[in-house]
Design an enzyme around this catalytic site. Structure first.
Site, PDB file in Angstrom:
ATOM      1  N   ASP A  17      -7.461   0.074  18.382  1.00  0.00           N
ATOM      2  CA  ASP A  17      -6.332   0.982  18.152  1.00  0.00           C
ATOM      3  C   ASP A  17      -6.570   1.840  16.900  1.00  0.00           C
ATOM      4  OD1 ASP A  17      -3.904   2.151  18.612  1.00  0.00           O
ATOM      5  OD2 ASP A  17      -2.727   0.530  17.733  1.00  0.00           O
ATOM      6  N   ASN A  65      -1.595   3.862  29.618  1.00  0.00           N
ATOM      7  CA  ASN A  65      -2.216   5.050  29.000  1.00  0.00           C
ATOM      8  C   ASN A  65      -2.176   6.291  29.896  1.00  0.00           C
ATOM      9  OD1 ASN A  65      -4.771   3.239  27.098  1.00  0.00           O
ATOM     10  ND2 ASN A  65      -2.727   3.889  26.499  1.00  0.00           N
TER      11      ASN A  65
HETATM   12  C1  FPP Z   1      -6.000   3.419  21.061  1.00  0.00           C
HETATM   13  O1  FPP Z   1      -5.916   4.332  19.995  1.00  0.00           O
HETATM   14  C2  FPP Z   1      -7.234   3.662  21.787  1.00  0.00           C
HETATM   15  C3  FPP Z   1      -7.302   4.001  23.097  1.00  0.00           C
HETATM   16  C4  FPP Z   1      -6.112   4.171  23.940  1.00  0.00           C
HETATM   17  C5  FPP Z   1      -8.586   4.250  23.741  1.00  0.00           C
HETATM   18  C6  FPP Z   1      -9.715   3.428  23.245  1.00  0.00           C
HETATM   19  C7  FPP Z   1     -10.933   3.973  23.830  1.00  0.00           C
HETATM   20  C8  FPP Z   1     -12.113   4.069  23.223  1.00  0.00           C
HETATM   21  C9  FPP Z   1     -12.441   3.538  21.900  1.00  0.00           C
HETATM   22  C10 FPP Z   1     -13.198   4.715  23.961  1.00  0.00           C
HETATM   23  C11 FPP Z   1     -13.679   3.793  25.016  1.00  0.00           C
HETATM   24  C12 FPP Z   1     -14.571   4.514  25.884  1.00  0.00           C
HETATM   25  C13 FPP Z   1     -15.449   3.926  26.675  1.00  0.00           C
HETATM   26  C14 FPP Z   1     -16.439   4.757  27.356  1.00  0.00           C
HETATM   27  C15 FPP Z   1     -15.484   2.484  26.879  1.00  0.00           C
HETATM   28  P1  FPP Z   1      -4.700   5.336  19.953  1.00  0.00           P
HETATM   29  O2  FPP Z   1      -5.105   6.588  20.639  1.00  0.00           O
HETATM   30  O3  FPP Z   1      -3.477   4.690  20.523  1.00  0.00           O
HETATM   31  O4  FPP Z   1      -4.548   5.581  18.422  1.00  0.00           O
HETATM   32  P2  FPP Z   1      -3.200   5.809  17.604  1.00  0.00           P
HETATM   33  O5  FPP Z   1      -2.438   4.518  17.661  1.00  0.00           O
HETATM   34  O6  FPP Z   1      -3.691   6.120  16.251  1.00  0.00           O
HETATM   35  O7  FPP Z   1      -2.469   6.938  18.258  1.00  0.00           O
END
Ligand code: FPP
Length: 249
Positions: A17, A65
């Site tokens: 996250d 998501n």
């Molecule tokens: C949460 O951070 C993260 C995600 C929803 C996506 C995680 C995905 C990756 C790290 C890439 C994975 C890719 C592959 C190819 C496996 P957030 O966007 O909710 O962050 P925030 O809480 O700061 O808004």
């Protein structure tokens, strides 16, 4: 040395996250945070493998998501294809086995093809098994396991925890020993609900793109200090069995 002896967790699960905030702080689109998140994931796979972690399970895209803005969802889907093209060969050479868990029915064909290719190419590797949870939800996992058991004709009285576990997405892996969540939130967010019954949790404010080998070591050190009782009595080996202390939770 075996993982159990050195207190290295055999199975680590991670909620990655903080990508969006990491990008926002740099005045960049959220998808850039995810892009750097892929790099952090690749480095973490390598660091886990070096330390003797045998299973790593990461939450890459949750069932919820889909409700994010279209450009972020399509950006994440595009990242799957880019990441597979860029990193798969090296992973395969390094002994990484890739498995995908989650509901594949809603995922576009080209994304599904990329995951299928990654799974097939790495199927015989065993150094570390990396399970990518994609369109995954812990409640979905329990439900799909129940449905499969019913479809197999398992009678209610024959269904127990061991049997249901065989239908869960991670049936090939032991339950996670250590669950890490980056980004400062203190919740499980519908990840591995069934499998985390006795898992140790480590929460860190570190945003996922900043997660590195040092942050992993801090989590493993935290884990190594935990007293795992799995709901049983702690036995004091220096005295008689009756001297066991508190019943754990
Ligand atoms: C949460 O951070 C993260 C995600 C929803 C996506 C995680 C995905 C990756 C790290 C890439 C994975 C890719 C592959 C190819 C496996 P957030 O966007 O909710 O962050 P925030 O809480 O700061 O808004």
């Amino acid at each position: 040395m075996l993982a159990a002896e050195s207190r290295v967790p055999q199975h680590v699960a991670i909620v990655m996250d903080g990508n969006g905030r990491w990008a926002n702080r740099r005045m960049m689109p959220r998808v850039v945070g995810h892009k750097f998140g892929v790099d952090a994931l690749v480095n973490t796979i390598h660091a886990c493998s070096e330390r003797g972690v045998e299973y790593l399970t990461v939450f890459a895209f949750s069932s919820e998501n889909w409700n994010r803005p279209d450009d972020e969802v399509s950006g994440l889907m595009g990242l799957v294809m880019t990441a597979v093209a860029k990193y798969l060969a090296r992973m395969a050479e390094d002994g990484v086995r890739i498995r995908i868990i989650g509901d594949r029915s809603r995922v576009a064909d080209k994304v599904r093809d990329a995951w299928d290719h990654a799974e097939q190419l790495t199927a015989n590797n065993r150094k570390i098994t990396v399970s990518v949870a994609f369109n995954y939800g812990g409640r979905w996992d329990i439900l799909q396991a129940c449905r499969k058991a019913i479809a197999d004709g398992v009678a209610p009285q024959d269904l127990d925890e061991t049997r249901l576990s065989r239908y869960m997405s991670l049936s090939y892996a032991p339950d996670p020993d250590l669950f890490i969540r980056t980004g400062g939130e203190l919740r499980i967010s519908n990840f591995l609900l069934w499998q985390s019954a006795y898992t140790e949790f480590h929460f860190t404010d570190c945003l996922w793109p900043d997660f590195d080998a040092r942050a992993l070591d801090l989590a493993i050190e935290d884990y190594a200090r935990r007293d795992r009782r799995f709901g049983q009595v702690k036995v004091d080996l220096s005295g008689p069995v009756e001297s066991g202390t508190a019943v754990g939770r």
